[in-house]
Structure formats: C-alpha cells, structure tokens
Design a protein around this motif. Structure first.
Motif, PDB file in Angstrom:
ATOM      1  N   VAL A   1       0.838  -1.200   0.000  1.00  0.00           N
ATOM      2  CA  VAL A   1       0.000   0.000   0.000  1.00  0.00           C
ATOM      3  C   VAL A   1       0.874   1.252   0.000  1.00  0.00           C
ATOM      4  O   VAL A   1       0.581   2.219  -0.705  1.00  0.00           O
ATOM      5  CB  VAL A   1      -0.987  -0.018   1.189  1.00  0.00           C
ATOM      6  N   ALA A   2       1.952   1.240   0.751  1.00  0.00           N
ATOM      7  CA  ALA A   2       2.871   2.386   0.758  1.00  0.00           C
ATOM      8  C   ALA A   2       3.442   2.620  -0.644  1.00  0.00           C
ATOM      9  O   ALA A   2       3.543   3.765  -1.096  1.00  0.00           O
ATOM     10  CB  ALA A   2       3.991   2.161   1.768  1.00  0.00           C
ATOM     11  N   LEU A   3       3.799   1.550  -1.330  1.00  0.00           N
ATOM     12  CA  LEU A   3       4.323   1.684  -2.695  1.00  0.00           C
ATOM     13  C   LEU A   3       3.247   2.193  -3.656  1.00  0.00           C
ATOM     14  O   LEU A   3       3.533   3.011  -4.539  1.00  0.00           O
ATOM     15  CB  LEU A   3       4.898   0.345  -3.183  1.00  0.00           C
TER      16      LEU A   3
ATOM     17  N   VAL B   1      -6.663   5.346   0.746  1.00  0.00           N
ATOM     18  CA  VAL B   1      -6.900   5.899   2.075  1.00  0.00           C
ATOM     19  C   VAL B   1      -6.852   4.749   3.059  1.00  0.00           C
ATOM     20  O   VAL B   1      -7.563   3.754   2.894  1.00  0.00           O
ATOM     21  CB  VAL B   1      -8.269   6.618   2.144  1.00  0.00           C
ATOM     22  N   SER B   2      -6.005   4.875   4.064  1.00  0.00           N
ATOM     23  CA  SER B   2      -5.896   3.856   5.106  1.00  0.00           C
ATOM     24  C   SER B   2      -6.781   4.268   6.264  1.00  0.00           C
ATOM     25  O   SER B   2      -6.644   5.368   6.787  1.00  0.00           O
ATOM     26  CB  SER B   2      -4.451   3.755   5.593  1.00  0.00           C
ATOM     27  N   THR B   3      -7.690   3.401   6.659  1.00  0.00           N
ATOM     28  CA  THR B   3      -8.562   3.669   7.798  1.00  0.00           C
ATOM     29  C   THR B   3      -8.382   2.538   8.802  1.00  0.00           C
ATOM     30  O   THR B   3      -7.824   1.490   8.469  1.00  0.00           O
ATOM     31  CB  THR B   3     -10.049   3.746   7.386  1.00  0.00           C
ATOM     32  N   PRO B   4      -8.871   2.708  10.010  1.00  0.00           N
ATOM     33  CA  PRO B   4      -8.760   1.625  10.995  1.00  0.00           C
ATOM     34  C   PRO B   4      -9.517   0.360  10.583  1.00  0.00           C
ATOM     35  O   PRO B   4      -9.274  -0.706  11.116  1.00  0.00           O
ATOM     36  CB  PRO B   4      -9.375   2.229  12.265  1.00  0.00           C
ATOM     37  N   ARG B   5     -10.436   0.475   9.652  1.00  0.00           N
ATOM     38  CA  ARG B   5     -11.217  -0.685   9.218  1.00  0.00           C
ATOM     39  C   ARG B   5     -10.867  -1.154   7.813  1.00  0.00           C
ATOM     40  O   ARG B   5     -11.599  -1.921   7.214  1.00  0.00           O
ATOM     41  CB  ARG B   5     -12.708  -0.373   9.314  1.00  0.00           C
ATOM     42  N   GLY B   6      -9.754  -0.684   7.284  1.00  0.00           N
ATOM     43  CA  GLY B   6      -9.325  -1.171   5.989  1.00  0.00           C
ATOM     44  C   GLY B   6      -8.953  -0.069   5.022  1.00  0.00           C
ATOM     45  O   GLY B   6      -8.985   1.118   5.350  1.00  0.00           O
ATOM     46  N   TYR B   7      -8.626  -0.505   3.830  1.00  0.00           N
ATOM     47  CA  TYR B   7      -8.209   0.408   2.774  1.00  0.00           C
ATOM     48  C   TYR B   7      -9.375   0.676   1.829  1.00  0.00           C
ATOM     49  O   TYR B   7     -10.201  -0.189   1.569  1.00  0.00           O
ATOM     50  CB  TYR B   7      -7.058  -0.207   1.969  1.00  0.00           C
ATOM     51  N   ILE B   8      -9.399   1.882   1.314  1.00  0.00           N
ATOM     52  CA  ILE B   8     -10.393   2.258   0.328  1.00  0.00           C
ATOM     53  C   ILE B   8      -9.734   3.239  -0.633  1.00  0.00           C
ATOM     54  O   ILE B   8      -8.787   3.938  -0.266  1.00  0.00           O
ATOM     55  CB  ILE B   8     -11.647   2.868   0.997  1.00  0.00           C
TER      56      ILE B   8
END
Length: 176
Positions: free
Chosen positions: A41-43, A52-59
């Motif tokens: 995800v960082a790459l 967008v990184s959230t506490p409940r996952g990526y979107i």
C-alpha cells in the motif's frame, strides 16, 4: 506471484470495491503477511494511487469525490479514557469523523484517518486501540487534538459542538 503483480491486483480490488478492504483479508488472499500488504500500500501511494488507510481497511478515494455535507475542524481536549464517549457523541448526532490531528513539536501536524460514522465503527476503533500496542495521537499533545467532522448541515454541526461543549470536550483557551 511477484510484488508488482500483487500490487496491480490490490489496486484492481480497491477500484472495484465500494467497501473498505481489511489488510488482513488482503494478506490471506495473497498468502503474505500483513506487513507485506502495508508495504504494498505504501508503494501504491508513492505511485500516486489515492489509497486511504482507515482503521477498518483500505479504500480508494474516487477522483472528484467531495464531502456531501458541512465540514468543520473541531478542537477537543480530553484524556484517552474519554475517547469513546467523544466519538459516540459525534456519531450519535449524525456526524462523520474523518480524521484526528495533533500538533507535534518536532514533526508538526500529524494526522490519522478515522472515517468513523457509526456506533459500530466507534466500538471497532476503541477495541483496536485497546487490543493493539498503539497510543492515541492525542497522547502526544496532552490530550489536545482536532477532528475534521462532517455533518448534514451547519445546524447539525452546531448540535455536535454543543454536545461536545456540555461534555467538556470542546477545547477553549481561557482568556486572561
């Protein structure tokens, strides 16, 4: 499958999903560790993919996507024990809490994505914070922090602010 192929598939999954996808679910799907997914995800972000990184996952943030309500930054202050109450007040009044930010003396503004809009999401966030080895950002700033909050309209925002004020969470500097 190599890393480049995995990242392409992660991007395709995010593009085709309206729901958040948990990092642990991606790790299982690709038979890699959660840490490998964090790196992927960082790459992807470094390549300009709006993950967008959230506490409940990526979107994936959709191009041209804008908030549909009234936005305001609210400055709050409380100890860690009152975080659940603070978030519950806001979402119970129909608010979406987009993020939390603190001012750090070395790093400047530090912001964490939250995207919390339901009581279930509040409980999930609190459970994750209690169960993990992480500290709330507000612990870095003596409890003072801000949230970007979205409500349906200005009137609803005023209700949220009044409830936070009554609970003693809305920060105000005492004037001499």
């Amino acid at each position: 499958m190599n890393g480049q192929e995995r990242r392409r598939e992660i991007r395709e999954l995010l593009e085709s999903s309206a729901a958040k996808i948990r990092g642990s679910d991606l790790a299982k799907r690709f038979s890699v560790s959660r840490q490998v997914i964090v790196g992927d995800v960082a790459l992807l972000k470094a390549e300009g993919v709006p993950v967008v990184s959230t506490p409940r996952g990526y979107i994936l943030k959709r191009e041209g996507e804008k908030p549909c309500g009234y936005l305001e930054t609210l400055v709050c202050c409380h100890d860690a024990a009152h975080t659940e109450e603070e978030l519950t007040i806001m979402v119970s009044l129909g608010a979406l809490v987009h993020n939390v930010s603190v001012e750090h003396e070395v790093y400047g503004t530090l912001t964490g994505s939250l995207e919390i809009g339901t009581l279930e999401e509040v409980r999930d966030f609190i459970r994750a914070m209690r169960g993990g080895h992480s500290l709330l950002l507000s612990t870095l700033s003596g409890g003072i922090h801000s949230h970007l909050v979205e409500t349906k309209d200005r009137e609803h925002m005023e209700q949220v602010k009044e409830a936070l004020r009554k609970a003693g969470f809305l920060y105000h500097k005492e004037e001499p």
